[in-house]
Motif scaffolding. Structure first.
Motif, short mmCIF file in Angstrom:
data_model
loop_
_atom_site.label_atom_id
_atom_site.label_comp_id
_atom_site.label_asym_id
_atom_site.label_seq_id
_atom_site.Cartn_x
_atom_site.Cartn_y
_atom_site.Cartn_z
N GLY A 24 0.79 -1.23 0.00
CA GLY A 24 0.00 0.00 0.00
C GLY A 24 0.82 1.28 0.00
O GLY A 24 0.25 2.37 -0.01
N THR A 169 -2.69 13.54 -11.25
CA THR A 169 -3.92 13.35 -10.49
C THR A 169 -4.54 11.99 -10.77
O THR A 169 -5.05 11.31 -9.87
CB THR A 169 -4.93 14.47 -10.83
OG1 THR A 169 -4.33 15.73 -10.55
CG2 THR A 169 -6.21 14.32 -10.02
N LYS A 172 -2.62 9.29 -8.90
CA LYS A 172 -2.96 9.33 -7.48
C LYS A 172 -4.34 8.70 -7.24
O LYS A 172 -4.56 7.96 -6.28
CB LYS A 172 -2.95 10.78 -7.00
CG LYS A 172 -3.12 10.94 -5.49
CD LYS A 172 -1.82 10.65 -4.77
CE LYS A 172 -1.92 11.03 -3.30
NZ LYS A 172 -0.63 11.02 -2.62
N ARG A 173 -5.29 8.99 -8.14
CA ARG A 173 -6.64 8.42 -8.01
C ARG A 173 -6.59 6.90 -8.10
O ARG A 173 -7.20 6.19 -7.27
CB ARG A 173 -7.55 8.98 -9.10
CG ARG A 173 -8.98 8.41 -9.05
CD ARG A 173 -9.81 8.90 -10.23
NE ARG A 173 -9.37 8.35 -11.51
CZ ARG A 173 -9.70 7.15 -11.95
NH1 ARG A 173 -10.46 6.33 -11.22
NH2 ARG A 173 -9.27 6.73 -13.13
N TYR A 175 -4.06 4.93 -7.53
CA TYR A 175 -3.36 4.42 -6.35
C TYR A 175 -4.32 4.31 -5.17
O TYR A 175 -4.35 3.29 -4.46
CB TYR A 175 -2.18 5.34 -6.02
CG TYR A 175 -1.65 5.16 -4.61
CD1 TYR A 175 -0.94 4.01 -4.26
CD2 TYR A 175 -1.87 6.14 -3.64
CE1 TYR A 175 -0.46 3.84 -2.97
CE2 TYR A 175 -1.39 5.98 -2.35
CZ TYR A 175 -0.69 4.83 -2.02
OH TYR A 175 -0.22 4.66 -0.75
N GLN A 176 -5.10 5.35 -4.96
CA GLN A 176 -6.00 5.36 -3.80
C GLN A 176 -7.17 4.39 -3.98
O GLN A 176 -7.54 3.68 -3.05
CB GLN A 176 -6.52 6.78 -3.57
CG GLN A 176 -5.44 7.76 -3.13
CD GLN A 176 -5.93 9.20 -3.09
OE1 GLN A 176 -6.90 9.56 -3.74
NE2 GLN A 176 -5.25 10.02 -2.33
N GLU A 177 -7.75 4.36 -5.19
CA GLU A 177 -8.93 3.52 -5.41
C GLU A 177 -8.59 2.04 -5.47
O GLU A 177 -9.37 1.20 -5.01
CB GLU A 177 -9.63 3.95 -6.70
CG GLU A 177 -10.32 5.30 -6.61
CD GLU A 177 -11.07 5.65 -7.89
OE1 GLU A 177 -11.03 4.84 -8.85
OE2 GLU A 177 -11.67 6.74 -7.94
N GLY A 179 -5.78 0.60 -4.19
CA GLY A 179 -4.92 0.11 -3.12
C GLY A 179 -3.61 -0.43 -3.63
O GLY A 179 -3.11 -1.46 -3.16
N THR A 197 3.87 8.58 -0.64
CA THR A 197 3.71 8.50 0.81
C THR A 197 5.08 8.45 1.49
O THR A 197 5.18 8.68 2.70
CB THR A 197 2.92 7.26 1.22
OG1 THR A 197 3.59 6.07 0.74
CG2 THR A 197 1.51 7.30 0.62
#
Length: 373
Positions: A24, A169, A172-173, A175-177, A179, A197
């Motif tokens: 993560g 962007t 990043k999206r 990566y976050q969605e 995992g 991070t």
């Protein structure tokens, strides 16, 4: 990566690198051309053999495995798409190499293209797509193999400024969605700060500093790291005397080209004596920490002449020259004209002092595109 080294003849590209990526995490390898960051990624991916050391995925050693068996997705700087294949077939390539059947790889490719918002472009050839769209296809191809880790080698450096921000962007999206776990190579500190991070700053094949973006940004371990964290003003100087204790640490007096300043001790000097008068130091100052004003305020004060003034929208970028001959970069929202006499103030706690002349500042090392090998 455990004690990883990679030599080209008698020239080391990596030296005893220890690097761990946790599930993560989004880790950015940051540094100038030639520091070894792309070599580290190529070794991780299996595109370059190790000279010494080992690479492990959990308890399994993988540095002897071919690239396709390491469980990684790879996004290259130059997209690396097959020009004769449609976007759909390009994305299907990874699942096909994994042995997926026709229906399964078509499904995985369609899902990956939808993730990068290119579902309507599946039949297009790379030549019919823009640079940003081609890079989205490359990202979709990496995701289609459902990788444990995604490796990205300067994926945005060939795009124009607006597209870089847009795709940053998008990454990043995803990566976050999704995992994802990401190892990302870049020379751009803004890109690294916005995405990662954790930052890993490399210098000449060695790890110089690692930490959360805000830690590395606020407390660079050396003048070299400071140069990548926005401290554009980097000077060599000498200790002129001891300072005092402050909430952020200890201060010391320094002299730079005849100009006396007080700064905050960093690096080895932060926990030891600042040194005897005349001892060499490196001084780092951010352009936005230099205030254009009048005398009588708190902090270091110096006179300078504005030589070059650039309009950057809400603020001006000013190149000024001090009475001692040093060039100082300033960012200000005040009106300044070329040739104008300026009084500049700098809070002593915004002046970082590192032990040693030059102290590894990036001067002389090109910060830009290039082959890290």
């Amino acid at each position: 990566m455990e004690g990883v080294s990679r030599w080209y003849g008698r020239s080391p590209a990596l030296l005893d690198l220890d690097l761990e990526l946790s599930n993560g995490e989004f880790v950015a390898l940051l540094g100038p051309s030639g520091c070894g960051k792309s070599t580290a990624l190529a070794c991780m991916a299996g595109l370059q053999p190790l000279t010494t050391g080992a690479i492990w995925r959990d308890s399994t050693r993988i540095d002897m495995l071919p690239p396709e068996r390491r469980g990684f997705g790879m996004v290259f700087q130059n997209y690396a798409l097959f020009p004769h294949m449609s976007a759909q077939r390009n994305v299907e390539f990874g699942p096909r190499m994994q042995g997926a059947g026709r229906a399964e790889r078509a499904r995985k490719a369609a899902e990956a293209l939808e993730l990068v918002q290119l579902g309507d472009y599946a039949s297009k050839l790379p030549s019919q797509l823009s640079g940003g769209q081609q890079q989205r296809v490359a990202i979709a191809r990496a995701l289609a193999v459902e990788p444990e880790v995604v490796l990205m080698d300067e994926p945005l450096s060939n795009l124009d400024a607006a597209l870089r921000v847009e795709l940053r962007t998008e990454i990043k999206r995803l990566y976050q969605e999704r995992g994802l776990s990401v190892l990302y190579v870049t020379h751009d500190q803004e890109e690294a700060l916005s995405l990662a991070t954790r930052l890993v700053v490399l210098r000449a094949g060695r790890l110089e500093q690692t930490g959360r973006p805000e830690e590395v940004y606020t407390n660079p371990a050396s003048a070299y790291v400071a140069g990548f964290m926005g401290y554009r003003n980097l000077f060599s100087g000498q200790v002129s005397g001891a300072g005092h204790a402050s909430p952020r640490g200890r201060t010391a007096g320094v002299v730079v080209d005849g100009t006396r300043l007080t700064g905050l001790l960093r690096g080895g000097a932060a926990t030891s004596a600042p040194g005897a008068p005349g001892d060499p130091v490196s001084v780092a100052i951010r352009p936005e920490d230099v205030v254009v004003g009048s005398r009588g305020g708190r902090g270091n004060e110096l006179d300078a002449v504005a030589e070059v003034v650039e309009y950057h929208g809400r603020e001006l970028a000013v190149q000024a020259r001090t009475a001692g001959g040093s060039v100082l970069h300033v960012r200000t929202d005040q009106h300044v004209g070329a040739g104008e006499q300026l009084t500049l103030r700098i809070d002593p706690e915004r002046v970082l002092v590192f032990p040693g002349a030059g102290a590894g500042a990036p001067g002389g090392e090109e910060v830009g595109r290039g082959d890290d090998h």
